[in-house]
Design a protein around this motif. Structure first.
Motif, PDB file in Angstrom:
ATOM      1  N   UNK A  23       0.808  -1.215   0.000  1.00  0.00           N
ATOM      2  CA  UNK A  23       0.000   0.000   0.000  1.00  0.00           C
ATOM      3  C   UNK A  23       0.843   1.268   0.000  1.00  0.00           C
ATOM      4  N   UNK A  24       1.941   1.255   0.759  1.00  0.00           N
ATOM      5  CA  UNK A  24       2.702   2.482   0.994  1.00  0.00           C
ATOM      6  C   UNK A  24       4.079   2.485   0.354  1.00  0.00           C
ATOM      7  N   UNK A  25       4.500   1.355  -0.218  1.00  0.00           N
ATOM      8  CA  UNK A  25       5.805   1.321  -0.867  1.00  0.00           C
ATOM      9  C   UNK A  25       6.915   0.978   0.109  1.00  0.00           C
ATOM     10  N   UNK A  26       8.103   1.451  -0.177  1.00  0.00           N
ATOM     11  CA  UNK A  26       9.289   1.131   0.622  1.00  0.00           C
ATOM     12  C   UNK A  26       9.320   2.011   1.868  1.00  0.00           C
ATOM     13  N   UNK A  27       8.868   1.471   2.983  1.00  0.00           N
ATOM     14  CA  UNK A  27       8.805   2.232   4.234  1.00  0.00           C
ATOM     15  C   UNK A  27       9.795   1.654   5.239  1.00  0.00           C
ATOM     16  N   UNK A  28      10.104   2.439   6.241  1.00  0.00           N
ATOM     17  CA  UNK A  28      10.907   1.970   7.369  1.00  0.00           C
ATOM     18  C   UNK A  28       9.940   1.305   8.350  1.00  0.00           C
ATOM     19  N   UNK A  29       9.937  -0.022   8.344  1.00  0.00           N
ATOM     20  CA  UNK A  29       8.961  -0.786   9.114  1.00  0.00           C
ATOM     21  C   UNK A  29       9.572  -1.307  10.410  1.00  0.00           C
ATOM     22  N   UNK A  30       8.898  -1.011  11.521  1.00  0.00           N
ATOM     23  CA  UNK A  30       9.320  -1.475  12.843  1.00  0.00           C
ATOM     24  C   UNK A  30       8.161  -2.268  13.439  1.00  0.00           C
ATOM     25  N   UNK A  31       8.475  -3.387  14.079  1.00  0.00           N
ATOM     26  CA  UNK A  31       7.434  -4.206  14.697  1.00  0.00           C
ATOM     27  C   UNK A  31       7.479  -4.088  16.225  1.00  0.00           C
ATOM     28  N   UNK A  32       6.292  -4.149  16.821  1.00  0.00           N
ATOM     29  CA  UNK A  32       6.141  -4.426  18.249  1.00  0.00           C
ATOM     30  C   UNK A  32       5.391  -5.745  18.340  1.00  0.00           C
ATOM     31  N   UNK A  33       6.041  -6.784  18.864  1.00  0.00           N
ATOM     32  CA  UNK A  33       5.419  -8.094  18.994  1.00  0.00           C
ATOM     33  C   UNK A  33       4.914  -8.278  20.419  1.00  0.00           C
ATOM     34  N   UNK A  34       3.633  -8.622  20.537  1.00  0.00           N
ATOM     35  CA  UNK A  34       3.028  -8.880  21.841  1.00  0.00           C
ATOM     36  C   UNK A  34       2.266 -10.206  21.767  1.00  0.00           C
TER      37      UNK A  34
END
Length: 215
Positions: A23-34
């Motif tokens: 949807x947004x292209x090449x983004x800086x993606x960070x995850x929070x896993x819970x």
């Protein structure tokens, strides 16, 4: 653009990463896993370079973690799947940080610094298109997304976070009790709508169902 994605289940890593990037292209993606996703944070490898992990499913604790990461990482968009606990947690964040929030979103994109999205109603027979400013919170319906393959050789940096002390404490969890008639086996189904104003009105439906029941 920076996106903070909250993974509640291990499968969310692939679905959210694919949905966000398509949807947004090449983004800086960070995850929070819970919750269960925090048990397998390495599954984010190939989808993101950094993942925060905390073993909690408490909505209040999740909200505190998200607030912490919003302050530190300053994401443009916060996304999560439409789980009940994430809806609760992210609603708290939206209220406390005064952020716009859109729920049950099927598609999104960013134009002129605003997040444009679509959400469906009545099994997608009706569709609403709207926009909200950044930063914003999106509850994403990833059932529309087929996860892409992970990038080979990618390895996520996992940062363990202690679950915050929440004022609310879960003392017991009970499975939902199932009862009534199995609709799949019913020959006739009587449905009622908003014309029934009170519980007493249901008597009419039960009487009709009784009359329609084969003898």
């Amino acid at each position: 653009m920076k996106v903070l994605a909250i993974a509640y289940d291990p499968r969310d890593f692939g679905e959210l990463a694919t949905g966000v990037r398509s949807s947004l292209g090449d983004v800086n993606l960070i995850f929070l896993a819970v919750h269960n996703a925090a048990e397998e944070p390495d599954r984010a490898s190939g989808y993101a370079e950094k993942i925060y992990s905390s073993r909690t499913s408490n909505p209040e604790a999740i909200a505190q973690l998200v607030e912490k990461l919003v302050a530190e990482e300053k994401p443009d968009i916060i996304v999560g799947e439409a789980y009940k606990n994430l809806r609760d947690a992210l609603s708290r964040v939206a209220g406390k940080l005064d952020l716009p929030m859109a729920t049950d979103v099927s598609t999104l994109n960013v134009e002129d610094g605003r997040v444009r999205f679509r959400k469906g109603f009545l099994s997608e027979k009706a569709v609403m298109e709207a926009e909200i400013p950044k930063p914003s919170i999106i509850l994403y319906l990833t059932r529309f997304t087929k996860p892409q393959e992970r990038l080979e050789g990618g390895e996520a940096k996992v940062i363990e976070l202690e679950p915050p002390q929440a004022e609310m404490r879960v003392v017991e969890t009970r499975p939902k009790q199932m009862g009534g008639v199995n609709l799949e086996e019913a020959e006739i189904i009587v449905g009622v709508g908003r014309g029934f104003k009170s519980k007493e009105d249901l008597k009419l439906a039960f009487e009709l169902a009784e009359l329609l029941t084969p003898r």
